[in-house]
Scaffold this active site. Structure first.
Site: not given
Length: 425
Positions: A90, A94, A209
């Site tokens: 989610a 991607k 990230c």
């Protein structure tokens, strides 16, 4: 780097391979031919094209996962549909990137642990329109039981979010050394559960990230030590602005037009030709559901249908043969195309059918609408069809592309857009 973290984030979108033959001009994302940078951030909510799945709003750095998936799939010779798992999927950026990057015959599984986020994933995957997808919800341990099932597993791991600080103030507020340690422990747990699902010779794409080595280098070191994983080089390492050391790539906001991302690929020891049937369950015989003629005519002739008592779904016969033995182990939210909801002896077509790239739209009467009417439809407001429009199910289009269904009653029409997808303002 400090100055870059104080600057405004870039804005980028990625166009759907199946719904947008010609990509608009503009600055191209170096590692994604269908990615474009925008000069400013428009009000995406009020653009019907986004709701039609023509494009996805995605950070440019994150598009690199699709580029890696394309490269790895080209290196593999499966002799069968390639199976790809996006394990922490989610909201779907991607996942939809992988759908476009992989061969058309590939089948993409997308999983999300959190129920609320999983519903958003279902929506975004449905809008993208590919029938060769399965969306599931639950702990990754469910996939670990499907031993040697997947050729590529992508793990965009939950992380401390250092790379998102300039974009998300909450990422800065919640950061702490303790959070980093907790995230690293969770990442190892997720990977340990998923590793059995990867075929020998298969690839694991690992991304975060965040910048720190505890959640990146140390995790890859641990995969090498614990499972014998082999680091793999990818062409992304050579892209402009990307820094790489020991095949671990970093996208730094000071060097690329995008947010922070760390990316690495490892290969599982063994040969992809090894037996891959472990953990699969024998498929139960399924009684053929009653399918209305209009629905049969809406999809290619090789599609097969299933019925859980309330929802009709369809997928190609070759996909069904591949995925149905896997589904009993999973909490499946969507598989193939959700075609319609069964109401008594009637079937009301679903929005996912309208979005499907396999839809034969000529089966339905069509009405082209302008932007104002399209937005009214997306707000789930009642619409009045033009004089002469056939009664019954009508497919609205915008820009020549399907927008969704209404049921025309003559003096008014029932808006069939999903309640939980509607624009709220």
């Amino acid at each position: 780097m400090a100055a870059a973290m104080q600057s405004a984030p870039s804005v980028s979108v990625r166009y759907n391979r199946a719904k947008c033959a010609t990509v608009p001009g503009g600055d191209t994302v170096p590692w994604c031919g269908r990615g474009r940078y925008l000069d400013s951030r428009p009000a995406f909510t009020y653009d019907p094209l986004m709701h039609q799945g023509v494009y996805y709003v995605q950070d440019a750095s994150s598009m690199a996962v699709g580029a890696v998936a394309a490269y790895l799939s080209a290196e593999m010779e499966c002799g069968r549909p390639l199976l790809y798992l996006d394990a922490c999927a989610a909201p779907g950026g991607k996942t939809t990137g992988a759908i476009d990057a992989l061969p058309p015959s590939a089948i993409v599984f997308a999983n999300e642990y959190d129920y609320r986020r999983a519903s958003i994933l279902v929506e975004n995957v449905a809008k993208w329109g590919s029938a060769r997808t399965v969306v599931t919800r639950g702990d990754t341990s469910r996939y670990g039981k499907l031993r040697k099932a997947f050729d590529i597993v992508a793990v965009d791991a939950p992380c401390s979010g250092e790379g998102m600080i300039r974009k998300d103030a909450e990422a800065a507020r919640q950061w702490s050394p303790r959070l980093v340690a907790e995230c690293a422990a969770r990442q190892r747990e997720i990977l340990e559960k998923l590793w059995p699902a990867l075929r020998p010779g298969g690839y694991l794409i690992y991304s975060t990230c965040t910048f720190n080595d505890q959640e990146n280098e140390h995790i890859i070191d641990w995969l090498e030590t614990e499972f014998g994983a082999e680091r793999i080089a990818t062409p992304v390492e050579q892209m402009p602005g990307v820094t790489s050391e020991a095949h671990i790539c970093r996208f730094l906001p000071s060097r690329v037009r995008g947010e922070g991302l760390c990316l690495a690929v490892v290969r599982k020891p063994g040969s992809v030709s090894e037996n891959v049937s472990e953990g699969r369950r024998r498929e139960k015989s399924v009684k053929a559901p009653r399918v209305p003629d209009w629905l049969k005519e809406s999809l290619p002739s090789d599609f097969v249908f299933s019925d859980d008592g309330s929802v009709l779904r369809a997928m190609s016969a070759d996909m069904a043969a591949t995925v149905r033995p896997l589904l009993p182990a999973l909490d499946v939210l969507a598989a193939g195309i959700e075609c319609g909801v069964v109401k008594g002896r009637d079937v009301v077509p679903s929005q996912a059918l309208a979005m499907a790239v396999d839809l034969c739209g000529d089966v339905f009467p069509q009405v082209e609408v302008d932007k104002e009417t399209a937005l009214s439809y997306l707000r789930r407001e009642a619409l009045v069809m033009p004089d002469g429009t056939s009664r019954g199910i009508v497919l609205l289009t915008y820009g020549g592309r399907p927008l969704g269904f209404v049921k025309n009653l003559g003096n008014r029409s029932n808006n069939l857009y999903p309640q939980n997808w509607r624009i709220l303002h």
